[in-house]
Enzyme design. Structure first.
Site, mmCIF file in Angstrom:
data_model
loop_
_atom_site.group_PDB
_atom_site.id
_atom_site.type_symbol
_atom_site.label_atom_id
_atom_site.label_comp_id
_atom_site.label_asym_id
_atom_site.label_seq_id
_atom_site.Cartn_x
_atom_site.Cartn_y
_atom_site.Cartn_z
ATOM 1 N N HIS A 70 -20.478 -16.875 27.107
ATOM 2 C CA HIS A 70 -19.414 -16.966 28.121
ATOM 3 C C HIS A 70 -18.662 -18.276 27.936
ATOM 4 O O HIS A 70 -19.303 -19.295 27.683
ATOM 5 C CB HIS A 70 -20.037 -16.913 29.519
ATOM 6 C CG HIS A 70 -19.031 -17.005 30.622
ATOM 7 N ND1 HIS A 70 -18.159 -15.976 30.911
ATOM 8 C CD2 HIS A 70 -18.740 -18.025 31.494
ATOM 9 C CE1 HIS A 70 -17.388 -16.343 31.927
ATOM 10 N NE2 HIS A 70 -17.708 -17.582 32.286
ATOM 11 N N ARG B 35 1.521 6.507 2.394
ATOM 12 C CA ARG B 35 1.291 6.157 0.994
ATOM 13 C C ARG B 35 0.687 7.351 0.263
ATOM 14 O O ARG B 35 0.076 8.212 0.865
ATOM 15 C CB ARG B 35 0.360 4.934 0.900
ATOM 16 C CG ARG B 35 0.968 3.689 1.535
ATOM 17 C CD ARG B 35 0.056 2.485 1.395
ATOM 18 N NE ARG B 35 -0.113 2.042 0.023
ATOM 19 C CZ ARG B 35 0.745 1.277 -0.638
ATOM 20 N NH1 ARG B 35 1.863 0.866 -0.059
ATOM 21 N NH2 ARG B 35 0.508 0.913 -1.881
ATOM 22 N N LYS C 239 -0.360 -10.579 6.604
ATOM 23 C CA LYS C 239 -1.118 -11.305 7.635
ATOM 24 C C LYS C 239 -0.647 -12.743 7.759
ATOM 25 O O LYS C 239 -0.635 -13.326 8.847
ATOM 26 C CB LYS C 239 -2.624 -11.280 7.330
ATOM 27 C CG LYS C 239 -3.395 -10.271 8.126
ATOM 28 C CD LYS C 239 -3.202 -8.829 7.818
ATOM 29 C CE LYS C 239 -2.178 -7.987 8.309
ATOM 30 N NZ LYS C 239 -2.062 -6.675 7.676
HETATM 31 P P1 NAD Z 1 1.032 5.450 8.330
HETATM 32 O O1 NAD Z 1 0.461 6.736 7.954
HETATM 33 O O2 NAD Z 1 0.197 4.442 9.035
HETATM 34 O O3 NAD Z 1 2.324 5.685 9.254
HETATM 35 C C1 NAD Z 1 3.404 6.457 8.859
HETATM 36 C C2 NAD Z 1 4.171 6.850 10.096
HETATM 37 O O4 NAD Z 1 5.390 7.420 9.691
HETATM 38 C C3 NAD Z 1 3.448 7.875 10.949
HETATM 39 O O5 NAD Z 1 3.476 7.442 12.287
HETATM 40 C C4 NAD Z 1 4.267 9.159 10.744
HETATM 41 O O6 NAD Z 1 4.266 10.001 11.863
HETATM 42 C C5 NAD Z 1 5.644 8.565 10.475
HETATM 43 N N1 NAD Z 1 6.554 9.417 9.699
HETATM 44 C C6 NAD Z 1 6.263 10.185 8.615
HETATM 45 N N2 NAD Z 1 7.389 10.778 8.146
HETATM 46 C C7 NAD Z 1 8.403 10.358 8.943
HETATM 47 C C8 NAD Z 1 9.806 10.614 8.986
HETATM 48 N N3 NAD Z 1 10.386 11.415 8.095
HETATM 49 N N4 NAD Z 1 10.549 10.010 9.948
HETATM 50 C C9 NAD Z 1 9.958 9.191 10.878
HETATM 51 N N5 NAD Z 1 8.637 8.925 10.882
HETATM 52 C C10 NAD Z 1 7.867 9.487 9.934
HETATM 53 O O7 NAD Z 1 1.662 4.864 6.988
HETATM 54 P P2 NAD Z 1 2.192 3.400 6.623
HETATM 55 O O8 NAD Z 1 2.518 2.627 7.847
HETATM 56 O O9 NAD Z 1 3.236 3.611 5.589
HETATM 57 O O10 NAD Z 1 0.920 2.751 5.961
HETATM 58 C C11 NAD Z 1 0.321 3.395 4.840
HETATM 59 C C12 NAD Z 1 -1.148 3.156 4.787
HETATM 60 O O11 NAD Z 1 -1.375 1.806 4.442
HETATM 61 C C13 NAD Z 1 -1.838 3.370 6.120
HETATM 62 O O12 NAD Z 1 -2.261 4.692 6.282
HETATM 63 C C14 NAD Z 1 -2.992 2.434 6.013
HETATM 64 O O13 NAD Z 1 -4.044 3.138 5.450
HETATM 65 C C15 NAD Z 1 -2.540 1.347 5.073
HETATM 66 N N6 NAD Z 1 -2.255 0.105 5.800
HETATM 67 C C16 NAD Z 1 -3.237 -0.457 6.544
HETATM 68 C C17 NAD Z 1 -2.991 -1.624 7.230
HETATM 69 C C18 NAD Z 1 -4.091 -2.243 8.038
HETATM 70 O O14 NAD Z 1 -5.247 -1.914 7.797
HETATM 71 N N7 NAD Z 1 -3.784 -3.090 8.998
HETATM 72 C C19 NAD Z 1 -1.734 -2.210 7.203
HETATM 73 C C20 NAD Z 1 -0.750 -1.599 6.440
HETATM 74 C C21 NAD Z 1 -1.024 -0.443 5.736
#
Ligand code: NAD
Length: 469
Positions: free
Chosen positions: A445, A272, A54
């Site tokens: 507003h 994850r 962030k």
């Molecule tokens: P994610 O689940 O958000 O996204 C993973 C993406 O990778 C998905 O869109 C999926 O379709 C894609 N994917 C999977 N295998 C693939 C492949 N072989 N080739 C191409 N694309 C592929 O996971 P993340 O971004 O790694 O984040 C992990 C977790 O961390 C999230 O689920 C979330 O819970 C947490 N997180 C939250 C925040 C937030 O709250 N703002 C920020 C960062 C992480």
């Protein structure tokens, strides 16, 4: 092994789940021992996740706003990035907050043990410190809050040099010229945006047909309009990877074609997995389910009376705020508070890109799947005075409202500060509010919050500033 010393409550893992549980339990009069490998509480969220990302996203937004201002008559030069200074500022943010948590822990007389814990029996564990020295202790109750770690891909082994995970990306060792991000989810979009703002040409390969599977497409469209990335490859997987002296050669297999591209580095962000390995769970007498999660009841209790689990290891969504809430509930259950239970109606999700995307409760996709009798009302930000005044015309606020009862079941916001707006919708849902509760609440507003009130007004036929043509 040193003589075993029986603790009232041990909490393993000091991330947002573990430290929230520890602080609340201590406030409720329980003697708490908190164990974590880091010098202070904070976990992945503070050291290598939410907070450093962030801080960097704030920098990205500052640059984007400055660049956008030329349209309004204020022209800035292209900023010069001093990557060492950026990294040191980010470190300062992390240090300030984690040290603050350390002080809060001390102020509550929590015993903080730096090291890794592993169960050696039903009421026993050993802690290995960072020098490899082990010591044993016994406990009456335990909360397991060990979080999650990045999933790799067989064809893309993280080497921390040219194939990165999110931790590598947050270290800011260099600004690569060309980067491939594999995965268009939370991390891919957030860290991809950071590097794009730092000047990297970022491409994204996402396996599914769009960013953020699970989020409504109209929200994602708002983000797509920002055109943050150089190339986006949907329905694409990484097939082959060759690491060369200069970078990484990647062959990307799409639905129709396969192409080979060169990048300086690849960031893998494909999800994850829960940290339930190497904990000695078998000695404790519980096992993770087939997805690696620990199963718990609504009190966050495992099948063992004295063992609780919270946060990412208990299942999706893997979000810090869910973990903290679970931690406080587990602490209350352990303290004997009657009625304490984990029973949220909604868990808000926010992607902190520019624009931000946030949603909670029922999505449109889910409403369709579940055949829900809902009316979806959408208020475009081009009709909001405040949004137009700050150049956020593409934003969107929407509500999903039960047609019969008028109760709010879901909502979403895409645009600046969406993450700070979504809690109003979450509160409305938690309180069982109807559309009229929102439309009759006077919103100040000119603010972006009015878009929520006016969305609710739309349910009854017309909002002051928007008429659907
Ligand atoms: P994610 O689940 O958000 O996204 C993973 C993406 O990778 C998905 O869109 C999926 O379709 C894609 N994917 C999977 N295998 C693939 C492949 N072989 N080739 C191409 N694309 C592929 O996971 P993340 O971004 O790694 O984040 C992990 C977790 O961390 C999230 O689920 C979330 O819970 C947490 N997180 C939250 C925040 C937030 O709250 N703002 C920020 C960062 C992480």
């Amino acid at each position: 092994m040193a003589k075993k010393d029986r603790k009232e409550l041990v909490i393993i893992g000091a991330g947002p789940g573990g430290y929230a549980a520890a602080f609340h339990a201590a406030d409720l009069g329980i003697k708490v021992t908190l164990i974590d490998p880091e010098v202070n509480p904070g976990g992945v969220c503070l050291y290598r996740g939410c907070i450093p990302s962030k801080a960097l996203l704030h920098l990205a937004k500052t640059k984007e706003e400055a660049m956008q201002a030329s349209k309004w008559g204020m022209k800035f030069e292209e900023p010069k990035i001093d990557i060492k200074k950026v990294a040191s500022w980010k470190e300062k943010v992390v240090k300030k907050l984690t040290e603050g948590l350390g002080q809060l822990s001390k102020a509550r007389n929590i015993e903080y043990i730096q090291g890794k814990a592993k169960f050696t029996g039903k009421n026993e564990l050993e802690v290995t410190d960072n020098k490899g020295k082990t010591s044993g202790l016994s406990f009456e109750k335990v909360i397991i809050a060990t979080g999650s770690s990045a999933v790799g891909l067989p064809e893309l082994e993280i080497d921390h040099e040219k194939i990165w995970d999110a931790t590598d990306a947050l270290e800011l060792k260099e600004i690569p010229k060309k980067m491939l991000v594999v995965g268009g989810g939370y991390i891919g979009l957030e860290l991809g945006s950071v590097y794009a703002a730092l000047g990297t040409k970022v491409s994204i390969a996402e396996m599914t047909p769009g960013f953020l599977p699970g989020a409504d497409r109209d929200l994602v469209k708002v983000f797509e309009k920002s055109e943050a990335f150089k190339n986006v490859f949907f329905e694409t997987k990484v097939e082959k990877v060759k690491i060369t002296k200069k970078g990484v050669k990647v062959s990307l297999k799409g639905k129709k074609e396969e192409q080979t591209k060169k990048f300086d580095c690849v960031l893998v962000a494909v999800g994850r997995k829960p940290n339930t390995q190497n904990l000695g769970l078998e000695k404790l007498g519980i096992a993770a389910n087939e997805n690696g999660f620990l199963e718990v009841d609504d009190r966050r209790r495992t099948k063992l009376e004295h063992v609780f689990a919270i946060g990412d290891i208990t299942g999706e969504p893997m979000l810090a705020h869910k973990a903290s809430h679970e931690g406080r509930i587990a602490a209350e259950v352990i303290a004997g508070k009657k009625g304490a239970a984990y029973d949220p109606k909604v868990i808000p999700a926010i992607v902190f890109t520019n624009p931000e995307l946030a949603w909670c409760g029922l999505t449109e996709e889910e409403a369709k799947e579940k055949n829900k009798n809902v009316k979806v009302v959408k208020f475009p930000w081009s009709a909001s005075g405040r949004a137009v005044a700050i150049g956020e015309n593409t934003g969107l606020t929407k509500l999903l409202i039960d047609k019969e009862t008028e109760v709010i079941l879901g909502g979403a916001v895409a645009g600046k500060n969406a993450g700070s707006l979504i809690p109003e919708i979450a509160l409305a849902i938690e309180m069982g509010s109807t559309a009229s509760d929102l439309s009759l609440t006077i919103h100040p507003h000119p603010t972006l919050s009015e878009t929520i009130m006016e969305s609710a007004e739309l349910f009854y036929g017309g909002a002051t500033h928007y008429k659907k043509s």
